[in-house]
Design a protein around this motif. Structure first.
Motif, short mmCIF file in Angstrom:
data_model
loop_
_atom_site.label_atom_id
_atom_site.label_comp_id
_atom_site.label_asym_id
_atom_site.label_seq_id
_atom_site.Cartn_x
_atom_site.Cartn_y
_atom_site.Cartn_z
N ARG A 19 1.44 -2.53 -8.70
CA ARG A 19 0.71 -1.22 -8.19
C ARG A 19 0.07 -1.67 -6.69
O ARG A 19 -0.67 -2.54 -6.63
CB ARG A 19 -0.34 -1.12 -8.93
CG ARG A 19 -0.86 0.26 -8.47
CD ARG A 19 -2.02 0.84 -9.42
NE ARG A 19 -3.43 0.18 -9.07
CZ ARG A 19 -4.64 0.81 -9.46
NH1 ARG A 19 -4.64 1.96 -10.23
NH2 ARG A 19 -5.63 0.22 -9.27
N LEU A 20 0.60 -1.02 -5.78
CA LEU A 20 -0.04 -1.26 -4.43
C LEU A 20 -1.09 -0.23 -4.12
O LEU A 20 -1.01 0.74 -4.78
CB LEU A 20 1.18 -0.91 -3.37
CG LEU A 20 2.57 -1.57 -3.69
CD1 LEU A 20 3.45 -1.17 -2.43
CD2 LEU A 20 2.32 -3.08 -3.63
N SER A 21 -2.13 -0.68 -3.40
CA SER A 21 -3.31 0.16 -3.06
C SER A 21 -3.14 0.12 -1.67
O SER A 21 -2.88 -0.36 -0.71
CB SER A 21 -4.56 -0.64 -3.74
OG SER A 21 -4.56 -0.62 -4.66
N CYS A 22 -3.73 1.45 -0.95
CA CYS A 22 -3.94 1.63 0.47
C CYS A 22 -5.34 2.30 0.57
O CYS A 22 -5.71 3.61 0.11
CB CYS A 22 -2.97 2.68 0.95
SG CYS A 22 -3.11 3.10 2.60
N ALA A 23 -6.36 1.76 1.03
CA ALA A 23 -7.48 1.86 1.18
C ALA A 23 -7.77 2.44 2.90
O ALA A 23 -7.38 1.69 3.80
CB ALA A 23 -8.44 0.57 1.06
N ALA A 24 -8.09 3.74 2.86
CA ALA A 24 -8.23 4.43 4.06
C ALA A 24 -9.61 4.70 4.50
O ALA A 24 -10.44 4.74 3.69
CB ALA A 24 -7.45 5.73 3.91
N SER A 25 -9.88 4.59 5.80
CA SER A 25 -11.19 4.70 6.24
C SER A 25 -11.06 5.36 7.69
O SER A 25 -10.10 5.26 8.48
CB SER A 25 -12.34 3.48 6.29
OG SER A 25 -11.43 2.51 6.95
N GLY A 26 -12.44 6.06 8.09
CA GLY A 26 -12.41 6.22 9.67
C GLY A 26 -11.85 7.80 9.67
O GLY A 26 -11.66 8.12 10.94
N PHE A 27 -11.51 8.69 8.79
CA PHE A 27 -11.05 9.76 8.77
C PHE A 27 -11.13 10.87 7.46
O PHE A 27 -11.45 10.01 6.52
CB PHE A 27 -9.60 9.96 9.08
CG PHE A 27 -8.59 9.27 8.02
CD1 PHE A 27 -8.29 8.03 8.08
CD2 PHE A 27 -7.85 10.19 7.63
CE1 PHE A 27 -7.28 7.47 7.42
CE2 PHE A 27 -7.16 9.35 6.46
CZ PHE A 27 -6.63 8.17 6.51
N THR A 78 -8.61 6.22 -1.59
CA THR A 78 -7.53 5.17 -1.91
C THR A 78 -6.27 5.78 -2.42
O THR A 78 -6.42 6.70 -3.23
CB THR A 78 -8.00 4.32 -2.84
OG1 THR A 78 -9.20 3.44 -2.27
CG2 THR A 78 -6.85 3.00 -3.07
N VAL A 79 -5.22 5.28 -1.91
CA VAL A 79 -3.79 6.03 -2.38
C VAL A 79 -3.13 4.69 -3.13
O VAL A 79 -3.19 3.49 -2.56
CB VAL A 79 -2.93 6.16 -1.29
CG1 VAL A 79 -1.76 6.78 -1.68
CG2 VAL A 79 -3.67 7.59 -0.51
N TYR A 80 -2.52 5.13 -4.15
CA TYR A 80 -1.80 3.95 -4.89
C TYR A 80 -0.28 4.53 -5.14
O TYR A 80 0.11 5.43 -4.90
CB TYR A 80 -2.34 3.90 -6.50
CG TYR A 80 -3.72 3.85 -6.43
CD1 TYR A 80 -4.75 4.75 -6.65
CD2 TYR A 80 -4.21 2.52 -6.46
CE1 TYR A 80 -6.14 4.66 -6.56
CE2 TYR A 80 -5.59 2.37 -6.29
CZ TYR A 80 -6.75 3.40 -6.54
OH TYR A 80 -8.11 3.17 -6.64
N LEU A 81 0.54 3.30 -5.28
CA LEU A 81 1.80 3.28 -5.40
C LEU A 81 2.22 2.40 -6.52
O LEU A 81 2.12 1.18 -6.60
CB LEU A 81 2.84 3.02 -4.08
CG LEU A 81 4.17 3.15 -4.35
CD1 LEU A 81 4.41 4.53 -4.52
CD2 LEU A 81 4.86 2.30 -3.40
N GLN A 82 2.28 3.21 -7.76
CA GLN A 82 2.91 2.45 -8.99
C GLN A 82 4.24 2.23 -9.08
O GLN A 82 4.86 3.37 -9.04
CB GLN A 82 2.32 3.09 -10.35
CG GLN A 82 2.74 2.54 -11.69
CD GLN A 82 1.83 1.24 -11.66
OE1 GLN A 82 0.86 1.16 -11.98
NE2 GLN A 82 2.73 0.21 -11.95
N MET A 83 4.92 0.95 -9.05
CA MET A 83 6.20 0.91 -8.98
C MET A 83 6.64 0.12 -10.33
O MET A 83 6.14 -0.66 -10.82
CB MET A 83 6.45 -0.32 -7.78
CG MET A 83 6.06 0.38 -6.64
SD MET A 83 6.52 -0.67 -5.07
CE MET A 83 5.65 -2.24 -5.50
#
Length: 120
Positions: A19-27, A78-83
């Motif tokens: 599982r990949l995570s993408c933590a987003a900030s600033g928007f 946060t956006v996840y990519l479950q592979m």
């Protein structure tokens, strides 16, 4: 400042999961889409999956349909990519990126990438 930070990449055997995570900030998360794009050695970048921050609509490349799932947690930005059922051909650097529409595959801010290696 817009920031996208990926994590979760690793070495895994074929058939395994990550599982990949993408933590987003600033928007404002709801105003954009977040895509996962991968680049394998010697190949061009290719879109894998995308999700709308406003309504959760998702998009998948044919090569990952049924194996990968993109999701988001708006409270955590946060956006996840479950592979799942990973294959050696999934080996690549995986990037998350911000865009306006999933269908255009156009992104204006990118993370630094996280390496996924799938051994046979």
């Amino acid at each position: 400042e817009v920031q996208l930070v990926e994590s979760g990449g690793d070495l895994v055997q074929a058939g395994g999961s990550l599982r990949l995570s993408c933590a987003a900030s600033g928007f404002t998360f709801d105003d954009y889409v977040i895509g996962w794009i991968r680049q394998a050695p010697g190949k061009e970048r290719a879109g894998v999956a995308c999700i709308s921050g406003s309504d959760g609509t998702t998009y998948y490349a044919d090569s990952v349909k049924g194996r990968f799932t993109i999701s988001s947690d708006s409270a955590k930005n946060t956006v996840y990519l479950q592979m799942r059922s990973l294959k050696p051909e999934d080996t690549a650097v995986y990037y998350c990126a911000r865009g306006r529409l999933c269908v255009t595959h156009e992104y204006d801010h990118w993370g630094q990438g996280t390496q996924v290696t799938v051994s046979a």
